[in-house]
Scaffold this motif. Sequence first.
Motif, short mmCIF file in Angstrom:
data_model
loop_
_atom_site.label_atom_id
_atom_site.label_comp_id
_atom_site.label_asym_id
_atom_site.label_seq_id
_atom_site.Cartn_x
_atom_site.Cartn_y
_atom_site.Cartn_z
N CYS A 1 4.63 -3.48 6.31
CA CYS A 1 5.32 -2.57 7.24
C CYS A 1 5.17 -3.08 8.66
N ARG B 1 4.44 -0.17 -1.28
CA ARG B 1 4.52 0.92 -2.27
C ARG B 1 5.88 0.91 -2.98
N ILE C 1 6.92 4.36 1.21
CA ILE C 1 6.42 5.52 1.95
C ILE C 1 7.53 5.99 2.90
S1 SF4 Z 1 1.88 0.99 1.50
FE1 SF4 Z 1 1.24 1.75 3.52
S2 SF4 Z 1 0.25 -0.02 4.58
FE2 SF4 Z 1 1.38 -0.82 2.76
S3 SF4 Z 1 3.41 -1.44 3.57
FE3 SF4 Z 1 3.64 0.70 2.85
S4 SF4 Z 1 3.17 1.99 4.64
FE4 SF4 Z 1 2.46 -0.10 5.11
#
Ligand code: SF4
Length: 609
Positions: A15, A68, A75
Amino acid sequence: MGIQDLEFFDVNIPCLAACPVHTNAGLYVAAIADGDDEGAYLTARLPNPFASVCARVCAAPCEDACRRGTLDAPIAIRALKRFVTEQFGIEAGDASLVSQVASAPQFERDQSIGIIGGGPCGLSAAHDLRKLGYSVTIYEATDTLGGMMVMGIPEYRLPRDLIAKEIQSIIDMGVDVQTNVKLGTDVTFAEIKDRHDAVLVAIGATLGRGLNLEGHEADGVLRAIEFLINVNRGFSVDVGERVVVIGGGDVAMDAARTALRTDAYEAKASDPGSDRSTMTAALDAARTAARSGARHVTVVSLESKKEMPADEFELEEAIKENIDFIHRRGPARILAKDGKVVGLETIGVRSVFDDDGRFAPVFDKDDVSTIDVDTVILAIGQAVDVAAIGDDGPEITERKTIRVGDNDLATSVPMVWAGGDAAHGPRSLIDAIADGRKAASQIHEAFGGDAEQRPKGQMVKLQQFHRFDDLYDEIDRAVVPTIPTDRRIGLTEVEIGLTPDQARCEAQRCLRCFANILLEPEKCVLCALCVDVCPVKVISIVPGPEVEPERVGVSALLLDETACIRCALCIERCPTNALSMGVWSGVGVPDGVSMPIDLKMPIPVGGSA
Ligand code: SF4
Ligand SMILES: Cc1cc2nc3c(=O)[nH]c(=O)nc-3n(C[C@H](O)[C@H](O)[C@H](O)COP(=O)(O)OP(=O)(O)OC[C@H]3O[C@@H](n4cnc5c(N)ncnc54)[C@H](O)[C@@H]3O)c2cc1C
Ligand code: SF4
């Protein structure tokens, strides 16, 4: 471990790496999960002077990259940002923390900077340059600052009082603003250059592209950007009852027109098809036409629904608002009677992309159909008003954008920079904001200031490691709440914020990619228990020569950090404590915020490493 190695860990936070201003999104998402909304807000605001605007309408490249997403769905990072800006951003009134991040400088420098264009690029540059103590003047052609935030994006997606407040917080840092001053009409480039020590050109891409299709001059043919600017500025536009929006980039339109003469469009390597920014404008034009009184609004696109390069959320909202879509058709000609539009003739599209995924539409000229319409809106891209620059300004590219360096935003004229849509063609808010910030940093460097120091992160081994809740992979992505369609009248904002419960639950889904698995090789006995337990098979034990040819007779343990989901099962299973978890502080940790090292770890907490 060298710095070069350490930089890998920044890139390995997908991200963060995908965000043009390097917002450490995972960090603020994790802070929300842990209940630290204030720290989360500061983390989101630090690199982005338009955090509250972006919390509503950012194109969110971070979500496209989110790890994710490889498990189920990314997310809802943008919605979580809104959750904290509503509490501490400029819209939070007395609770706002903006003054902690944006305030007038402690000392003034001698140099003065002229910024042409008061959109997100120009304003972001003004924000950073004022922080550094430069005197800043913005020249804006219209009577309002904000650029496409106010002229293009409709109010039902982005409330105007929010934009006004976020802009005012920048002006309050001591920026001189001259509205109704248009480069090329009210002032020449040479005059502005004479007044200032450095100049940034950030005039956006504010002209609508036309389409040289039969019938294009008829009454009732509008360009999307001009239609939106008029509606957004409060002028009433009579679109009649039946509106068709022709969506797709200019290349897509060229392709359809070429098809009338040949059977297939010959793709060039650079053809992007109908890009996402053009499609956003098409959907905005369609939804705005419906709010302007049209009863039947139809978007015609070359692509199928799945192929359309549109933001999925905006597409679904348009469908809910009864906008019709006719996919896989290209415009052939506009039919007019007595100089007024009465219909649109379209031809069929057999396919849009070739086997290599390149834009190469194939048309069926014999498949012709006609739609009865009162208005045709062309959403086929925007152009930079390069004529305004004049002969004494920076060099222009073949694409009719302002030429900047490959690695910087310097133009052909000394001490003149360019950025945003004017330099790169239509893109997104966050790209324009990033350009404004980069230009400010490069201008500062040209005056002898320090080049932007790449913040150096540090890896801190945790004494405890986090373990996800057993059900972590069963929590579905939060659905971003919207108001019911029967209440979507006029300018009412469609999207609403997440509730605290929804936000905490969504934030718990984050894999915390800033956490890394650390291996202490001297403790490893190569028992392979971690290999067995890893659910995504990212650990393997291979013969030494597979890593380095001279390592004959030994084995090597490989761990692919890019695929690891940070579940910590391997740490828990390791009998010798050779594996542990470390946290990479990365970039974007605001001063005074002790994250991420003090992050509370999600429940349940694992054992000591
Ligand atoms: S899971 Fe959390 S830390 Fe990993 S890319 Fe997605 S938002 Fe960013
Ligand atoms: C309909 C529409 C919807 C969009 N939706 C989204 C979205 O949801 N999310 C997203 O991330 N991006 C979106 N975008 C893209 C985004 O708005 C732009 O990429 C961004 O605003 C570009 O910023 P900029 O500062 O480079 O230019 P602009 O925002 O275009 O600002 C340029 C400024 O310069 C001024 N100017 C122009 N000519 C002159 C002159 N000669 N003299 C002085 N001033 C001048 C203009 O009046 C304007 O204020 C959308 C764009 C459009 C058109
Ligand atoms: S934390 Fe360990 S077990 Fe979990 S995915 Fe990463 S390497 Fe595999």
